[in-house]
Motif scaffolding. Sequence first.
Motif, PDB file in Angstrom:
ATOM      1  N   PHE A 344       0.733  -1.307   0.213  1.00 58.36           N
ATOM      2  CA  PHE A 344      -0.052  -0.090  -0.002  1.00 58.36           C
ATOM      3  C   PHE A 344       0.876   1.241   0.001  1.00 58.36           C
ATOM      4  CE2 PHE A 344      -2.275  -3.408   1.887  1.00 58.36           C
ATOM      5  CZ  PHE A 344      -3.300  -3.458   1.067  1.00 58.36           C
ATOM      6  N   ASP A 345       2.059   1.280   0.547  1.00 54.50           N
ATOM      7  CA  ASP A 345       2.903   2.342   0.381  1.00 54.50           C
ATOM      8  C   ASP A 345       3.472   2.548  -0.914  1.00 54.50           C
ATOM      9  OD1 ASP A 345       4.712   0.161   0.229  1.00 54.50           O
ATOM     10  OD2 ASP A 345       5.774   0.506   1.980  1.00 54.50           O
ATOM     11  N   HIS A 346       3.330   2.036  -2.009  1.00 58.37           N
ATOM     12  CA  HIS A 346       3.583   2.556  -3.296  1.00 58.37           C
ATOM     13  C   HIS A 346       2.476   2.641  -4.181  1.00 58.37           C
ATOM     14  CE1 HIS A 346       4.043  -2.060  -4.380  1.00 58.37           C
ATOM     15  NE2 HIS A 346       3.114  -1.505  -5.401  1.00 58.37           N
ATOM     16  N   LEU A 347       1.312   2.500  -3.555  1.00 57.47           N
ATOM     17  CA  LEU A 347       0.065   2.618  -4.566  1.00 57.47           C
ATOM     18  C   LEU A 347      -0.203   4.066  -4.496  1.00 57.47           C
ATOM     19  CD1 LEU A 347      -1.617  -0.590  -3.462  1.00 57.47           C
ATOM     20  CD2 LEU A 347      -0.393  -0.204  -5.590  1.00 57.47           C
ATOM     21  N   GLU A 348      -1.157   4.527  -5.665  1.00 59.54           N
ATOM     22  CA  GLU A 348      -1.619   5.975  -5.957  1.00 59.54           C
ATOM     23  C   GLU A 348      -3.240   5.794  -5.387  1.00 59.54           C
ATOM     24  OE1 GLU A 348      -0.705   7.438  -9.572  1.00 59.54           O
ATOM     25  OE2 GLU A 348       1.341   7.068  -9.496  1.00 59.54           O
ATOM     26  N   ALA A 349      -3.502   6.839  -5.239  1.00 61.61           N
ATOM     27  CA  ALA A 349      -4.783   7.243  -4.825  1.00 61.61           C
ATOM     28  C   ALA A 349      -6.012   6.581  -5.837  1.00 61.61           C
ATOM     29  CB  ALA A 349      -5.279   8.582  -4.482  1.00 61.61           C
ATOM     30  N   SER A 350      -5.404   6.589  -7.267  1.00 59.54           N
ATOM     31  CA  SER A 350      -6.536   6.084  -8.065  1.00 59.54           C
ATOM     32  C   SER A 350      -6.803   4.507  -7.822  1.00 59.54           C
ATOM     33  CB  SER A 350      -5.839   6.136  -9.658  1.00 59.54           C
ATOM     34  OG  SER A 350      -4.531   5.609  -9.688  1.00 59.54           O
ATOM     35  N   SER A 351      -5.815   3.743  -7.261  1.00 60.13           N
ATOM     36  CA  SER A 351      -6.136   2.542  -6.972  1.00 60.13           C
ATOM     37  C   SER A 351      -7.218   2.328  -5.860  1.00 60.13           C
ATOM     38  CB  SER A 351      -4.868   1.597  -6.387  1.00 60.13           C
ATOM     39  OG  SER A 351      -3.773   1.715  -7.130  1.00 60.13           O
ATOM     40  N   PHE A 352      -7.657   3.158  -5.283  1.00 61.60           N
ATOM     41  CA  PHE A 352      -8.754   3.132  -4.326  1.00 61.60           C
ATOM     42  C   PHE A 352      -9.975   4.146  -4.630  1.00 61.60           C
ATOM     43  CE2 PHE A 352      -4.535   2.494  -2.441  1.00 61.60           C
ATOM     44  CZ  PHE A 352      -4.614   0.918  -2.327  1.00 61.60           C
ATOM     45  N   ASN A 354     -13.457   6.138  -5.708  1.00 61.46           N
ATOM     46  CA  ASN A 354     -14.516   6.037  -5.906  1.00 61.46           C
ATOM     47  C   ASN A 354     -14.999   4.571  -5.456  1.00 61.46           C
ATOM     48  OD1 ASN A 354     -13.891   7.669  -8.347  1.00 61.46           O
ATOM     49  ND2 ASN A 354     -15.938   7.890  -8.142  1.00 61.46           N
ATOM     50  N   ASN A 355     -14.956   4.588  -3.746  1.00 63.44           N
ATOM     51  CA  ASN A 355     -15.439   3.582  -3.011  1.00 63.44           C
ATOM     52  C   ASN A 355     -16.049   4.385  -2.056  1.00 63.44           C
ATOM     53  OD1 ASN A 355     -14.528   0.460  -3.354  1.00 63.44           O
ATOM     54  ND2 ASN A 355     -12.673   1.717  -3.740  1.00 63.44           N
ATOM     55  N   ASP A 356     -16.939   3.555  -1.099  1.00 66.87           N
ATOM     56  CA  ASP A 356     -17.936   4.088  -0.155  1.00 66.87           C
ATOM     57  C   ASP A 356     -17.186   5.323   0.817  1.00 66.87           C
ATOM     58  OD1 ASP A 356     -19.822   3.189  -1.876  1.00 66.87           O
ATOM     59  OD2 ASP A 356     -20.525   1.770  -0.497  1.00 66.87           O
ATOM     60  N   CYS A 357     -16.445   4.296   1.632  1.00 61.43           N
ATOM     61  CA  CYS A 357     -15.795   5.022   2.739  1.00 61.43           C
ATOM     62  C   CYS A 357     -14.347   4.541   3.122  1.00 61.43           C
ATOM     63  CB  CYS A 357     -16.667   5.148   3.768  1.00 61.43           C
ATOM     64  SG  CYS A 357     -17.349   3.534   4.387  1.00 61.43           S
ATOM     65  N   LEU A 358     -13.499   4.314   1.918  1.00 58.75           N
ATOM     66  CA  LEU A 358     -12.105   4.158   2.385  1.00 58.75           C
ATOM     67  C   LEU A 358     -11.544   5.232   2.848  1.00 58.75           C
ATOM     68  CD1 LEU A 358     -11.193   1.649  -0.614  1.00 58.75           C
ATOM     69  CD2 LEU A 358     -11.398   1.030   1.527  1.00 58.75           C
ATOM     70  N   CYS A 359     -10.487   4.992   3.862  1.00 59.48           N
ATOM     71  CA  CYS A 359      -9.595   6.180   4.384  1.00 59.48           C
ATOM     72  C   CYS A 359      -8.263   5.715   4.713  1.00 59.48           C
ATOM     73  CB  CYS A 359     -10.308   6.580   5.617  1.00 59.48           C
ATOM     74  SG  CYS A 359     -10.524   5.614   6.946  1.00 59.48           S
ATOM     75  N   GLY A 360      -7.400   6.527   4.911  1.00 60.49           N
ATOM     76  CA  GLY A 360      -5.987   6.331   5.139  1.00 60.49           C
ATOM     77  C   GLY A 360      -5.144   6.331   3.816  1.00 60.49           C
ATOM     78  N   SER A 361      -3.711   6.317   4.236  1.00 59.34           N
ATOM     79  CA  SER A 361      -2.860   6.768   2.950  1.00 59.34           C
ATOM     80  C   SER A 361      -2.962   5.672   1.832  1.00 59.34           C
ATOM     81  CB  SER A 361      -1.328   6.746   3.532  1.00 59.34           C
ATOM     82  OG  SER A 361      -0.518   6.908   2.143  1.00 59.34           O
ATOM     83  N   PRO A 362      -3.200   6.206   0.614  1.00 62.98           N
ATOM     84  CA  PRO A 362      -2.778   7.361   0.017  1.00 62.98           C
ATOM     85  C   PRO A 362      -4.156   8.379  -0.161  1.00 62.98           C
ATOM     86  CG  PRO A 362      -3.067   6.086  -1.693  1.00 62.98           C
ATOM     87  CD  PRO A 362      -3.256   5.083  -0.440  1.00 62.98           C
ATOM     88  N   LEU A 363      -5.509   8.000   0.680  1.00 60.28           N
ATOM     89  CA  LEU A 363      -6.500   8.633   0.570  1.00 60.28           C
ATOM     90  C   LEU A 363      -6.511   9.601   1.852  1.00 60.28           C
ATOM     91  CD1 LEU A 363      -9.084   6.206  -0.457  1.00 60.28           C
ATOM     92  CD2 LEU A 363      -7.805   7.663  -2.025  1.00 60.28           C
ATOM     93  N   ARG A 364      -7.657  10.321   1.963  1.00 61.96           N
ATOM     94  CA  ARG A 364      -7.535  11.024   3.253  1.00 61.96           C
ATOM     95  C   ARG A 364      -7.491  10.214   4.650  1.00 61.96           C
ATOM     96  NH1 ARG A 364     -12.408   9.643   5.835  1.00 61.96           N
ATOM     97  NH2 ARG A 364     -13.949   8.684   4.457  1.00 61.96           N
ATOM     98  N   THR A 365      -6.827  10.915   5.736  1.00 58.67           N
ATOM     99  CA  THR A 365      -6.835  10.266   6.950  1.00 58.67           C
ATOM    100  C   THR A 365      -8.015   9.775   7.649  1.00 58.67           C
ATOM    101  OG1 THR A 365      -6.727  12.483   8.280  1.00 58.67           O
ATOM    102  CG2 THR A 365      -4.645  11.727   7.566  1.00 58.67           C
ATOM    103  N   CYS A 366      -7.953   8.916   8.232  1.00 58.37           N
ATOM    104  CA  CYS A 366      -9.200   8.153   8.910  1.00 58.37           C
ATOM    105  C   CYS A 366      -9.544   8.871  10.334  1.00 58.37           C
ATOM    106  CB  CYS A 366      -8.960   6.699   9.290  1.00 58.37           C
ATOM    107  SG  CYS A 366      -8.746   5.503   7.771  1.00 58.37           S
TER     108      CYS A 366
END
Length: 366
Positions: A344-352, A354-366
């Motif tokens: 997960f430390d080398h993946l970009e936000a595009s990998s995650f 348009n989901n319902d409520c994922l959070c954490g790096s590389p998205l917003r913090t939980c």
Amino acid sequence: MGRMKVSLAALVTLAFCFSANACPPGDRAALLAFKAALNEPYLGIFNSWAGTDCCTNWYGVSCDPDRRVADIVLRGESEDPIFEKAGRSGYMSGEIAASVCQLDRLTTLVVADWKAIAGEIPACIPSSLPILRIFDIVGNQISGKIPADIGSLGRLTVLNLADNKLTGAIPPSIVNLGSLMHLDLTNNKLTGEIPSDVGKLTMMSRALLSRNQLTGSIPSSFANIYRLADIDLSMNRISGSIPAQLGTMPVLSTLNLDSNRLSGSIPTSLLSSAGLNVLNISRNSLEGNLPDVFGPKTYFTVLDLSYNQLRGSIPKSLSSAKYIGHLDLSYNHLCGPIPVGSPFDHLEASSFANNDCLCGSPLRTC
């Protein structure tokens, strides 16, 4: 008078040499009729098809020890000096003439990547060419149906009909090709279902059927093919669930099922398989949770589960995987924190996205 005898003897010798170096008139006539149905305007490859000996220096033609025509290999994309000198790939129009069926000792028929060869596959091929091993007409404009009795080519190892305009169903007899190793029907307009007993093709290592209009379900009998390493059924209209047996196949390394109408849950066997390293099941209607079955033997260069209806959280066991290269979980209904660490430390936000409520790096913090 003596001089006359010498010249007669020489004549007889010449005639003998001539006949010894000529291929059978029937084979030569069949090749010339085959040539007459084709038009190759730029490279002049058929200029060599002259004289009585079609076994020597006829471009793309070779013979067996009995001087019968055994191979026709004409590729429009080649490293042959003719192509390099011209600085272009091949272009040929016309059609494959039924006269090819008169070459009953043919083991190889390759008329590939000529872009504009049209017409239909001669219906006589399966019944007339009993020892054909390679049949490759990829990259043309050939239409019509695959001959219904294609399965009578008992020695065929390669059947490549990809990138044409073939219609109709995959003939049920295809499962009788007991020697077939490579099947490529990609990018045609084939309809109907994959024969349910496709598992009878026990020698097959690649089954490439993508970009058609195939319907029905994925035959579970695929799992009976021990040598099968590559299955590509993507971009069809295949429905139903993914057979769990596919995850138990011993040498399957690539499974592309994307852009179909598959439903149900993802079999845990697919994600826990130690051999599978490319899995693309994106753009379907798969649902349920992501199985928490990853571990130190997990090795995916591609794992694409995007554009489905998956719910729940991302399994923490994914971070224990030996290697995950490209991971795409976007456009689902996943929720909760994204696990930390590799991959997960080398993946970009595009990998995650348009989901319902994922959070954490590389998205917003939980």
